[in-house]
Design an enzyme around this catalytic site. Structure first.
Site, PDB file in Angstrom:
ATOM      1  N   LYS A 165       0.854  -1.177   0.000  1.00 53.81           N
ATOM      2  CA  LYS A 165       0.000   0.000   0.000  1.00 53.81           C
ATOM      3  C   LYS A 165       0.896   1.235   0.000  1.00 53.81           C
ATOM      4  O   LYS A 165       1.525   1.567   1.016  1.00 53.81           O
ATOM      5  CB  LYS A 165      -0.934  -0.031   1.210  1.00 53.81           C
ATOM      6  N   ASP A 193       0.792  -0.562  -5.039  1.00 54.38           N
ATOM      7  CA  ASP A 193      -0.606  -0.191  -5.268  1.00 54.38           C
ATOM      8  C   ASP A 193      -0.901   1.136  -4.576  1.00 54.38           C
ATOM      9  O   ASP A 193      -0.964   1.208  -3.347  1.00 54.38           O
ATOM     10  CB  ASP A 193      -1.527  -1.289  -4.733  1.00 54.38           C
ATOM     11  N   LYS A 265     -12.959  -6.571  -8.667  1.00 57.65           N
ATOM     12  CA  LYS A 265     -13.581  -6.720  -7.362  1.00 57.65           C
ATOM     13  C   LYS A 265     -15.058  -7.057  -7.606  1.00 57.65           C
ATOM     14  O   LYS A 265     -15.788  -6.269  -8.209  1.00 57.65           O
ATOM     15  CB  LYS A 265     -13.431  -5.443  -6.536  1.00 57.65           C
TER      16      LYS A 265
HETATM   17 MG    MG Z   1      -5.699  -2.287  -5.862  1.00 56.94          MG
END
Ligand code: MG
Length: 367
Positions: A165, A193, A265
């Site tokens: 992250k 990401d 997702k």
């Molecule tokens: Mg992502």
């Protein structure tokens, strides 16, 4: 077969690692997940789950799910859950948008369809392609050294793919990637990401500083135009995530040449029906995929496993096992990570048995 009852439950999950942080100062310590149970007049029941990553990540929030199902539920009662296209068309005409609300309902219909057919959902999604598949671990944003420690820890548990992250100060993000690469081995995969957190000049500085290093960049900026600016500077393979909200946005990004991979997702596109459409198009267009959801537990992880397990392995970039991040299990027979991999369930439908005693009382029921 007709849908005769809809039960909506909400369950609190804590994070085993206590906190999960990503770009823009976002962080959560737990989740409110929503579980839907559809009952039919023929005695079959199906389950689905949607678990937004808090309220500030995507166009989704936990309180919105029951509110949306109150809108959709009366239209769904009496419908045949095995007619997935009709169910989705009806949901779209009853409530515009709100993909995440529709996702658990769509998944529960797939669960029922599989049970009615005596086949796993993976078979119905195109056929099982693998018995198990490799997982990535999301590494919460922290100091570069702390993130490297987390990679070491999760590497010792079998993971070989790590999604860092980033999306914060670009100088510190460069260090995050460098520290991650220092503790991984050849064959491991590192993904930086940013979750839309950079503006282009920040991302450009990072990809220039790490020009000769081996890693992936995921969704550097918020818009397609901004991502394209970065794309023109970045030699690294690029994955687009937050922009993939449906077939149209996927094709728009593909036409622009924005990516080598996408992140699907399931709840962001409205369930397994729409996720399958995008998955099949991505395979045809040579785009690899991370297949996952915004978060979840046993049910979300199992739905992911059926889609991932019916994807041609050369196009399945990675996936993750959300049920290992949270501290509540709803189904004892849900798939569990082993050596950084997850097995695709083999029973009919989703192939797991939800312990309804762990769901508590329904938030509401419709019949
Ligand atoms: Mg992502």
């Amino acid at each position: 077969m007709r849908i005769s009852k809809i039960d909506v439950y909400q369950v609190q999950y804590g994070l085993k690692d206590k906190r999960y942080a990503w770009s823009g100062g976002h962080a959560v310590t737990g989740f409110t997940t929503t579980v839907v149970r559809l009952s039919t007049d023929e005695g079959l029941t199906g389950f689905g789950e949607v678990c937004p990553l808090g309220s500030g990540y995507m166009e989704a929030h936990p309180a919105g799910v029951p509110a949306g199902i109150r809108e959709l539920g009366p239209a769904l009662l009496g419908q045949d859950p095995t007619r997935l296209r009709d169910v989705n068309a009806l949901m779209d005409s009853t409530l515009g948008g709100h993909h995440y609300v529709k996702s658990p309902l769509d998944i529960a219909c797939w669960d029922i369809l599989g049970q009615a057919a005596g086949l796993p959902v993976a078979t119905l999604l195109g056929g099982r392609t693998v018995d198990e598949y490799p997982l990535y671990r999301a590494i919460s944003q922290g100091s570069p050294e702390a993130m490297a420690d987390e990679i070491r820890r999760y590497r010792s548990e079998g993971y070989r793919r790590f999604q860092l992250k980033v999306g914060a100060d670009p100088d510190e993000d460069v260090r995050r990637v460098e520290c991650a690469l220092a503790v991984t081995e050849p064959g491991d995969v590192v993904i930086a990401d940013a979750n839309t957190g950079w503006v282009p000049h920040q991302a450009i500085r990072l990809v220039n500083a790490l020009r000769d290093r081996d890693y992936y960049v995921e969704q550097p900026c918020a818009t397609l135009d901004e991502c394209m600016v970065v794309r023109r500077h970045a030699p690294q393979p690029m994955i687009i995530d937050e922009l993939i909200t449906g077939v149209g946005p996927f094709l728009q990004a593909w036409r622009a040449g924005a990516m080598d991979g996408i992140n699907i997702k399931i709840s962001r596109v409205g369930g397994l029906t729409r996720a399958k459409q995008i998955r099949d198009l991505a395979e045809a267009l040579g785009i690899v995929m991370t297949i996952e959801d915004s978060w979840g537990g046993d049910l979300a992880t199992t739905a992911i496993a059926h889609l991932a397990g019916s994807t041609r392995p050369e196009f399945l970039f990675t996936s993750t096992d959300f049920n290992s991040y949270v501290d509540v299990s709803l189904a004892a027979d849900a798939p569990r990570r082993k050596d950084g991999r997850l097995a695709v369930p083999t029973g009919p439908g989703l192939g797991i048995h939800v312990d309804v005693n762990r769901l508590g009382d329904p938030v509401f029921s419709l019949s």
